[in-house]
Design a protein around this motif. Structure first.
Motif, PDB file in Angstrom:
ATOM      1  N   TYR A  47       0.811  -1.219   0.000  1.00  0.00           N
ATOM      2  CA  TYR A  47       0.000   0.000   0.000  1.00  0.00           C
ATOM      3  C   TYR A  47       0.852   1.280   0.000  1.00  0.00           C
ATOM      4  N   THR A  48       2.157   1.134  -0.018  1.00  0.00           N
ATOM      5  CA  THR A  48       3.030   2.306   0.045  1.00  0.00           C
ATOM      6  C   THR A  48       3.218   2.910  -1.339  1.00  0.00           C
ATOM      7  N   THR A  49       2.864   4.195  -1.457  1.00  0.00           N
ATOM      8  CA  THR A  49       3.084   4.925  -2.705  1.00  0.00           C
ATOM      9  C   THR A  49       4.016   6.118  -2.513  1.00  0.00           C
ATOM     10  N   LEU A  50       4.264   6.514  -1.269  1.00  0.00           N
ATOM     11  CA  LEU A  50       5.092   7.687  -0.997  1.00  0.00           C
ATOM     12  C   LEU A  50       6.512   7.451  -1.493  1.00  0.00           C
ATOM     13  N   GLN A  51       7.054   8.433  -2.218  1.00  0.00           N
ATOM     14  CA  GLN A  51       8.415   8.357  -2.719  1.00  0.00           C
ATOM     15  C   GLN A  51       9.387   8.933  -1.695  1.00  0.00           C
ATOM     16  N   GLU A  52      10.566   8.336  -1.628  1.00  0.00           N
ATOM     17  CA  GLU A  52      11.596   8.869  -0.750  1.00  0.00           C
ATOM     18  C   GLU A  52      12.092  10.201  -1.299  1.00  0.00           C
ATOM     19  N   THR A  53      12.546  11.062  -0.368  1.00  0.00           N
ATOM     20  CA  THR A  53      13.034  12.370  -0.792  1.00  0.00           C
ATOM     21  C   THR A  53      14.247  12.772   0.033  1.00  0.00           C
ATOM     22  N   SER A  54      15.170  13.445  -0.615  1.00  0.00           N
ATOM     23  CA  SER A  54      16.347  13.976   0.072  1.00  0.00           C
ATOM     24  C   SER A  54      16.298  15.493   0.173  1.00  0.00           C
TER      25      SER A  54
END
Length: 286
Positions: free
Chosen positions: A160-167
């Motif tokens: 269910y994870t759609t969030l993208q990683e961000t730096s």
């Protein structure tokens, strides 16, 4: 089958009070929202309707206004005056809690009688049981933002994870913080509050954040480290999400410049930072 009365309390919620001090060329405005709550020997009114021990909530409201006639001063001191009055003058009342919200007004330089609303709301809560007083200061709705210096990655992923990683992301929140005074020694309430609020802001700005939880802990540490008279601080930080807008359908790039500020849903990060040696007062003090 038998029943008994459990914990109970009553009071006057949200008494609005505005006092204008007119001495000198420039007026001063004190704008408060005061809630009084009393507890004690109130079994009779619950079981039989005998109100002999019930100080009317209307009387509590009137007391707030009457005490303001002599001046309000710092809201912690005002709440202490009220709490001690209700307990010490009413034998059936064993505990009083007075909560105060103060809405700040900043002078508009053009005149001595014009003001604009200041950012954030100062708060104070005093609990008094006839012997001991616990004082909690704080601030709420203090909205802050870092436009860089924040990352979020390394979190678990499932179907269910759609969030993208961000730096590199915007980090924004509306701070609600309450800090409990240890109760040892006299406190200069005004400078104490200003110092704690300034340390909150400094920590938010200075912390390179890998999570809002990390920022929360840093803010709590800074509040306590600058004042030995503070025992613990509780923070509630809603994550005011800012999402990059996809401009590709319009043939445009978006180098971290155009965002959608989401209203809800939002992440809510909460936690308490306390001194390891701080005693537990045994009450829900916030």
């Amino acid at each position: 089958m038998t029943f008994e009365l459990g914990d109970n309390q009553y009071g006057k919620a949200e008494t609005r009070l505005v006092r204008v001090d007119r001495g000198g060329e420039r007026h001063r405005v004190t704008d408060l929202n005061v809630t009084t709550t009393l507890a004690g020997d109130l079994t009779a009114t619950h079981l039989t309707g005998d109100n002999a021990g019930v100080l009317p909530t209307d009387t509590q409201k009137n007391t707030v206004y009457a005490f303001a006639r002599d001046g309000v001063g710092e809201i912690e001191a005002f709440a202490l005056r009220l709490a001690k009055h209700f307990v010490d003058r009413n034998a059936q009342i064993h505990r009083a809690r007075v909560k105060v919200e103060q809405y700040g007004w900043e002078p508009i330089p053009a005149t001595g009688h014009s003001f604009s609303r200041a950012a954030g709301t100062r708060t104070a809560s005093v609990t008094y049981d006839g012997t001991t007083a616990w004082v909690v200061s704080g601030v709420q709705d203090l909205t802050v933002m870092n436009t860089t210096g924040s990352e979020f990655h390394g979190f678990p992923r499932d179907r269910y994870t759609t969030l993208q990683e961000t730096s590199d992301r915007i980090l924004a929140t509306a701070v609600t913080a309450h800090w409990r005074h240890s109760g040892s020694g006299r406190v200069d309430w005004g400078p104490s509050f200003t110092g704690a609020r300034d340390r909150l802001l400094t920590a938010f700005a200075a912390t390179y954040s890998l999570s809002l939880q990390q920022t929360l802990y840093s803010m709590g540490q800074h509040v306590l480290s600058g004042d030995e008279g503070l025992a613990e601080v509780r923070l509630s930080l809603p994550n005011k999400h800012h999402f990059l807008v996809d401009l590709e359908p319009f043939g445009l790039d978006n180098p971290n410049e155009v965002y959608f500020a989401a209203d809800r849903p939002y992440g809510l990060i909460e936690g308490t930072v306390k001194r390891s040696e701080a005693p537990d007062p045994g009450l829900a003090w916030w």
